[in-house]
Design a protein around this motif. Structure first.
Motif, PDB file in Angstrom:
ATOM      1  N   VAL A  89       0.896  -1.213  -0.011  1.00 49.74           N
ATOM      2  CA  VAL A  89      -0.121  -0.065  -0.217  1.00 49.74           C
ATOM      3  C   VAL A  89       0.966   1.045  -0.139  1.00 49.74           C
ATOM      4  O   VAL A  89       0.696   2.264  -0.819  1.00 49.74           O
ATOM      5  CB  VAL A  89      -0.972   0.210   1.138  1.00 49.74           C
ATOM      6  CG1 VAL A  89      -1.632   1.291   1.319  1.00 49.74           C
ATOM      7  CG2 VAL A  89      -1.926  -1.058   1.209  1.00 49.74           C
ATOM      8  N   ARG A  90       2.001   1.576   0.891  1.00 53.70           N
ATOM      9  CA  ARG A  90       2.565   2.467   0.861  1.00 53.70           C
ATOM     10  C   ARG A  90       3.648   2.660  -0.354  1.00 53.70           C
ATOM     11  O   ARG A  90       3.591   3.938  -0.731  1.00 53.70           O
ATOM     12  CB  ARG A  90       3.499   2.267   2.359  1.00 53.70           C
ATOM     13  CG  ARG A  90       2.652   2.433   3.696  1.00 53.70           C
ATOM     14  CD  ARG A  90       3.612   2.515   4.843  1.00 53.70           C
ATOM     15  NE  ARG A  90       4.442   1.371   4.826  1.00 53.70           N
ATOM     16  CZ  ARG A  90       4.186   0.228   5.580  1.00 53.70           C
ATOM     17  NH1 ARG A  90       2.869   0.352   6.218  1.00 53.70           N
ATOM     18  NH2 ARG A  90       4.747  -0.676   5.598  1.00 53.70           N
ATOM     19  N   VAL A  91       3.941   1.615  -0.802  1.00 52.84           N
ATOM     20  CA  VAL A  91       4.874   1.859  -2.086  1.00 52.84           C
ATOM     21  C   VAL A  91       3.932   2.298  -3.440  1.00 52.84           C
ATOM     22  O   VAL A  91       4.252   3.203  -4.051  1.00 52.84           O
ATOM     23  CB  VAL A  91       5.413   0.642  -2.766  1.00 52.84           C
ATOM     24  CG1 VAL A  91       6.050   0.796  -4.356  1.00 52.84           C
ATOM     25  CG2 VAL A  91       6.799   0.371  -1.555  1.00 52.84           C
ATOM     26  N   LEU A  92       2.810   1.834  -3.376  1.00 58.99           N
ATOM     27  CA  LEU A  92       1.660   2.229  -4.535  1.00 58.99           C
ATOM     28  C   LEU A  92       1.368   3.561  -4.217  1.00 58.99           C
ATOM     29  O   LEU A  92       1.042   4.396  -5.211  1.00 58.99           O
ATOM     30  CB  LEU A  92       0.583   1.203  -4.491  1.00 58.99           C
ATOM     31  CG  LEU A  92      -0.322   1.467  -5.689  1.00 58.99           C
ATOM     32  CD1 LEU A  92       0.189   1.361  -6.711  1.00 58.99           C
ATOM     33  CD2 LEU A  92      -1.606   0.344  -5.483  1.00 58.99           C
ATOM     34  N   GLU A  93       1.178   3.838  -2.851  1.00 64.36           N
ATOM     35  CA  GLU A  93       0.622   5.206  -2.716  1.00 64.36           C
ATOM     36  C   GLU A  93       1.603   6.321  -2.901  1.00 64.36           C
ATOM     37  O   GLU A  93       1.434   7.524  -3.597  1.00 64.36           O
ATOM     38  CB  GLU A  93      -0.047   5.423  -1.199  1.00 64.36           C
ATOM     39  CG  GLU A  93      -1.203   4.668  -0.954  1.00 64.36           C
ATOM     40  CD  GLU A  93      -1.596   4.834   0.484  1.00 64.36           C
ATOM     41  OE1 GLU A  93      -2.872   4.541   0.809  1.00 64.36           O
ATOM     42  OE2 GLU A  93      -0.752   5.225   1.514  1.00 64.36           O
ATOM     43  N   HIS A  94       2.654   5.987  -2.749  1.00 64.17           N
ATOM     44  CA  HIS A  94       3.751   6.836  -3.109  1.00 64.17           C
ATOM     45  C   HIS A  94       4.038   7.069  -4.459  1.00 64.17           C
ATOM     46  O   HIS A  94       4.304   8.175  -5.046  1.00 64.17           O
ATOM     47  CB  HIS A  94       5.317   6.368  -2.317  1.00 64.17           C
ATOM     48  CG  HIS A  94       6.498   7.204  -2.809  1.00 64.17           C
ATOM     49  ND1 HIS A  94       6.515   8.629  -2.064  1.00 64.17           N
ATOM     50  CD2 HIS A  94       7.603   7.223  -3.529  1.00 64.17           C
ATOM     51  CE1 HIS A  94       7.574   9.140  -2.711  1.00 64.17           C
ATOM     52  NE2 HIS A  94       8.068   8.407  -3.557  1.00 64.17           N
ATOM     53  N   GLU A 143      12.085   8.592   4.945  1.00 62.52           N
ATOM     54  CA  GLU A 143      11.763  10.082   5.488  1.00 62.52           C
ATOM     55  C   GLU A 143      10.431  10.207   6.281  1.00 62.52           C
ATOM     56  O   GLU A 143      10.523  10.834   7.027  1.00 62.52           O
ATOM     57  CB  GLU A 143      11.996  10.892   4.323  1.00 62.52           C
ATOM     58  CG  GLU A 143      13.224  11.302   3.617  1.00 62.52           C
ATOM     59  CD  GLU A 143      13.421  12.048   2.520  1.00 62.52           C
ATOM     60  OE1 GLU A 143      12.242  12.688   2.370  1.00 62.52           O
ATOM     61  OE2 GLU A 143      14.214  12.066   1.822  1.00 62.52           O
ATOM     62  N   HIS A 144       9.519   9.237   5.876  1.00 59.87           N
ATOM     63  CA  HIS A 144       7.906   9.327   6.561  1.00 59.87           C
ATOM     64  C   HIS A 144       7.916   8.352   7.726  1.00 59.87           C
ATOM     65  O   HIS A 144       6.831   7.946   7.943  1.00 59.87           O
ATOM     66  CB  HIS A 144       6.903   9.295   5.419  1.00 59.87           C
ATOM     67  CG  HIS A 144       6.926  10.565   4.505  1.00 59.87           C
ATOM     68  ND1 HIS A 144       7.602  10.418   3.232  1.00 59.87           N
ATOM     69  CD2 HIS A 144       6.475  11.515   4.651  1.00 59.87           C
ATOM     70  CE1 HIS A 144       7.429  11.734   2.805  1.00 59.87           C
ATOM     71  NE2 HIS A 144       6.464  12.449   3.572  1.00 59.87           N
ATOM     72  N   GLY A 145       9.114   7.867   8.076  1.00 64.97           N
ATOM     73  CA  GLY A 145       9.186   6.898   9.066  1.00 64.97           C
ATOM     74  C   GLY A 145       8.951   5.402   8.948  1.00 64.97           C
ATOM     75  O   GLY A 145       8.779   4.641   9.772  1.00 64.97           O
ATOM     76  N   ASP A 146       8.926   5.116   7.713  1.00 62.60           N
ATOM     77  CA  ASP A 146       8.466   3.502   7.187  1.00 62.60           C
ATOM     78  C   ASP A 146       9.719   2.887   7.512  1.00 62.60           C
ATOM     79  O   ASP A 146      10.825   3.254   6.920  1.00 62.60           O
ATOM     80  CB  ASP A 146       7.984   3.410   5.832  1.00 62.60           C
ATOM     81  CG  ASP A 146       7.379   2.347   5.663  1.00 62.60           C
ATOM     82  OD1 ASP A 146       7.899   1.137   5.480  1.00 62.60           O
ATOM     83  OD2 ASP A 146       6.163   2.278   5.190  1.00 62.60           O
ATOM     84  N   ILE A 183      12.307   5.490  -3.847  1.00 60.55           N
ATOM     85  CA  ILE A 183      11.169   5.035  -3.307  1.00 60.55           C
ATOM     86  C   ILE A 183      11.629   4.624  -1.729  1.00 60.55           C
ATOM     87  O   ILE A 183      10.627   5.048  -0.781  1.00 60.55           O
ATOM     88  CB  ILE A 183      10.307   3.948  -3.912  1.00 60.55           C
ATOM     89  CG1 ILE A 183       9.658   4.321  -5.217  1.00 60.55           C
ATOM     90  CG2 ILE A 183       9.012   3.495  -2.869  1.00 60.55           C
ATOM     91  CD1 ILE A 183       9.232   3.288  -6.198  1.00 60.55           C
ATOM     92  N   TRP A 184      12.385   3.935  -1.754  1.00 61.17           N
ATOM     93  CA  TRP A 184      12.842   3.390  -0.331  1.00 61.17           C
ATOM     94  C   TRP A 184      13.088   4.717   0.564  1.00 61.17           C
ATOM     95  O   TRP A 184      12.732   4.976   1.623  1.00 61.17           O
ATOM     96  CB  TRP A 184      14.018   2.599  -0.352  1.00 61.17           C
ATOM     97  CG  TRP A 184      14.594   2.051   1.009  1.00 61.17           C
ATOM     98  CD1 TRP A 184      13.896   1.231   1.911  1.00 61.17           C
ATOM     99  CD2 TRP A 184      15.877   2.507   1.406  1.00 61.17           C
ATOM    100  NE1 TRP A 184      14.840   1.192   2.910  1.00 61.17           N
ATOM    101  CE2 TRP A 184      15.953   1.780   2.769  1.00 61.17           C
ATOM    102  CE3 TRP A 184      16.846   2.981   0.855  1.00 61.17           C
ATOM    103  CZ2 TRP A 184      17.158   1.718   3.481  1.00 61.17           C
ATOM    104  CZ3 TRP A 184      18.148   3.014   1.645  1.00 61.17           C
ATOM    105  CH2 TRP A 184      18.277   2.478   2.735  1.00 61.17           C
TER     106      TRP A 184
END
Length: 137
Positions: free
Chosen positions: A20-25, A45-48, A39-40
């Motif tokens: 979800v997070r990769v696709l949303e980015h 940077e957003h705490g992931d 992407i990583w």
């Protein structure tokens, strides 16, 4: 259900946090052509806490499911972009690495005319122009 959730389900992929997070980015970034490292770094940077290996694995799964397209431009670095319904080609700056998308109906038509003249059936093609962008020349 968010757009990313339904897109993953429609592609036959299980909805997981990293997917979800990769696709949303990919859906929200201004840059359409991103490396796994890009992407990583953005996720970090957003705490992931997803690893780079996880991002690569997710992108490979997305590619297999038809959600993203992989391009390997000059320098052998793969970049990914969301898969579009419409075909487009690319211009890549050899100095700054910027990627510009374009569509040219004359080029598309000529490619098919050339293939037809040689009895070749086109299933796909990649057309990349390398040079210097407006800011670099």
């Amino acid at each position: 259900m968010s757009g990313a959730h339904s897109e993953l389900k429609n592609a036959g992929l299980k909805v997981t946090g990293p997917r979800v997070r990769v696709l949303e980015h990919l859906e929200t970034t201004r840059d359409r052509h991103l490396s796994a490292e890009d992407i990583w770094s953005a996720l970090k940077e957003h705490g992931d806490e997803a690893s780079l290996a996880t991002v690569y694995r997710v992108l490979t799964q997305f590619e297999a499911a038809g959600l993203v397209q992989r391009h390997t431009f000059e320098g052998n670095t793969s970049v990914f972009e969301l898969a579009d319904e419409e075909h487009h080609d690319h211009m890549v700056c050899t100095k700054c690495g910027s990627v510009t998308e374009y569509v040219d109906e004359i080029i598309e038509r000529r490619q098919h005319e050339i293939a037809d003249a040689h009895g070749f059936e086109v299933s796909d093609h990649v057309h990349v122009i390398y040079g210097l962008c407006r800011q670099c020349h």
